[in-house]
Write a protein that holds these residues in place. Structure first.
Motif, short mmCIF file in Angstrom:
data_model
loop_
_atom_site.label_atom_id
_atom_site.label_comp_id
_atom_site.label_asym_id
_atom_site.label_seq_id
_atom_site.Cartn_x
_atom_site.Cartn_y
_atom_site.Cartn_z
N LEU A 126 44.53 58.97 57.46
CA LEU A 126 44.53 59.68 56.22
C LEU A 126 43.58 58.80 55.39
O LEU A 126 43.19 59.49 54.39
CB LEU A 126 45.73 59.84 55.71
N ILE A 127 43.62 57.72 55.50
CA ILE A 127 42.87 56.78 54.86
C ILE A 127 41.72 55.78 55.24
O ILE A 127 40.95 55.23 54.48
CB ILE A 127 43.69 55.52 53.98
N LEU A 128 41.36 56.11 56.41
CA LEU A 128 40.28 55.48 57.13
C LEU A 128 39.14 56.34 57.41
O LEU A 128 39.33 57.41 57.71
CB LEU A 128 40.99 54.80 58.47
N ASN A 129 38.08 55.71 57.86
CA ASN A 129 36.77 56.45 58.31
C ASN A 129 36.47 57.60 57.54
O ASN A 129 35.86 58.73 57.87
CB ASN A 129 37.22 56.83 59.72
N ASN A 130 36.66 57.47 56.10
CA ASN A 130 36.46 59.08 55.35
C ASN A 130 36.86 60.12 55.80
O ASN A 130 36.24 61.30 56.05
CB ASN A 130 34.90 59.10 55.06
N HIS A 177 40.30 63.04 47.97
CA HIS A 177 41.42 62.31 47.28
C HIS A 177 41.45 62.44 45.63
O HIS A 177 40.15 62.46 45.39
CB HIS A 177 41.46 60.76 47.52
N PRO A 178 42.04 63.14 45.11
CA PRO A 178 42.03 63.18 43.57
C PRO A 178 42.21 61.85 43.02
O PRO A 178 43.21 61.31 43.18
CB PRO A 178 43.02 64.26 43.22
N TYR A 179 41.21 61.70 41.97
CA TYR A 179 41.17 60.40 40.94
C TYR A 179 42.28 60.89 40.13
O TYR A 179 42.43 61.74 39.41
CB TYR A 179 39.86 60.14 40.56
N PRO A 180 43.21 59.82 39.74
CA PRO A 180 44.14 59.80 38.95
C PRO A 180 43.66 60.34 37.49
O PRO A 180 42.85 59.90 36.97
CB PRO A 180 44.87 58.44 38.78
N LYS A 193 49.52 54.44 50.39
CA LYS A 193 48.65 53.92 49.28
C LYS A 193 47.36 54.69 49.74
O LYS A 193 46.85 54.51 50.62
CB LYS A 193 48.72 52.44 49.24
N ALA A 194 46.60 54.95 48.57
CA ALA A 194 45.47 55.72 48.64
C ALA A 194 44.29 54.62 48.98
O ALA A 194 44.58 53.67 48.46
CB ALA A 194 45.16 56.38 47.25
#
Length: 256
Positions: free
Chosen positions: A151-155, A160-163, A229-230
């Motif tokens: 979910l967080i690798l290889n694009n 992902h929403p920026y906070p 963790k994002a």
């Protein structure tokens, strides 16, 4: 799931922020050239209805590509009535955060102030490793709870929403439709109708609060809940990876 949603006022509809390419359909056989339109099952009907929530589309594709798509959709008698935010509208300058979308402009335009409770972002899962294809079975059989790294690798996820003021909306994850095909080689993917069913479930379980609905959502074979963790950030992102049943996987609808 047909009961009326009377516990929130119409003027305060929640907001769904959709990715465009891959999430709502396939619009290009090459980079940013609108030479085809294959909509995700259920999205055609969605464009012609008045949903119980508000929505917008936010994509990191350039404005000229969006203009092409809108023009060709209108030629086919379809129109996306809500605004489409392009790369020029929502891209973050820091290249280390290239897979994030700065959705604050969207929320401000929609007059959304409580992001975590009233906003959900939806995007498509692109890959497991590098640029390798994956099948429907690859996606359905993978345990994202046991191994959430993809979910967080290889694009693999580009939405992902920026906070916004420390608030992060829930991320609904759909499978991309390019490589998931049936035995005849036809493009299939998880229906948009199933995604909307889960969206409504979250809202109802939270009594008008998506974050509370996520907390109250039990376990199921239809989806997986992951909090991790994002990428390149210190905050956790809450994911809901949608899988559905076999009946929820339907052929793409070719428009042009």
């Amino acid at each position: 799931m047909n009961r009326r949603l009377d516990f929130f006022p119409i003027k305060n509809k929640p907001l769904l922020i959709l990715d465009l390419e891959g999430t709502t359909g396939i619009y290009s056989s090459s980079m940013h050239q609108n030479d085809t339109i294959m909509l995700r099952h259920g999205f055609y009907e969605f464009l012609q209805c008045d949903p119980w929530f508000d929505y917008a589309i936010a994509t990191r594709a350039p404005k000229f590509f969006i203009t092409q798509i809108e023009g060709n959709l209108e030629k086919a008698g379809l129109k996306i009535s809500q605004p489409i935010y392009s790369k020029e509208d929502i891209e973050i300058g820091n290249q280390n955060l290239g897979n994030y979308k700065y959705i604050q402009h969207v929320c401000e335009d929609k007059k959304i102030h409580k992001v975590e409770s009233t906003v959900v972002i939806m995007g498509d899962f692109l890959r497991f490793t590098d640029n390798d294809d994956y099948s429907a079975n690859d996606y359905l059989s993978h345990d994202f709870v046991a191994d959430p790294s993809h979910l967080i690798l290889n694009n693999s996820l580009n939405d992902h929403p920026y906070p916004i003021n420390g608030e992060i909306p829930i991320y609904l994850v759909l499978p991309q439709p390019w490589t998931t095909k049936d035995y005849h080689g036809n493009h299939i993917s998880l229906s948009f109708n199933f995604a909307l069913f889960i969206l409504r479930k979250l809202w109802e379980l939270g009594t008008g609060n998506f974050a509370e609905g996520y907390k109250n959502l039990g376990s199921s074979d239809l989806f997986q809940k992951v909090e991790i963790k994002a990428p390149n950030m210190e905050h956790n992102q809450r994911y809901l990876i949608l899988k559905g049943e076999s009946k929820d996987w339907q052929p793409m609808v070719k428009i042009a």
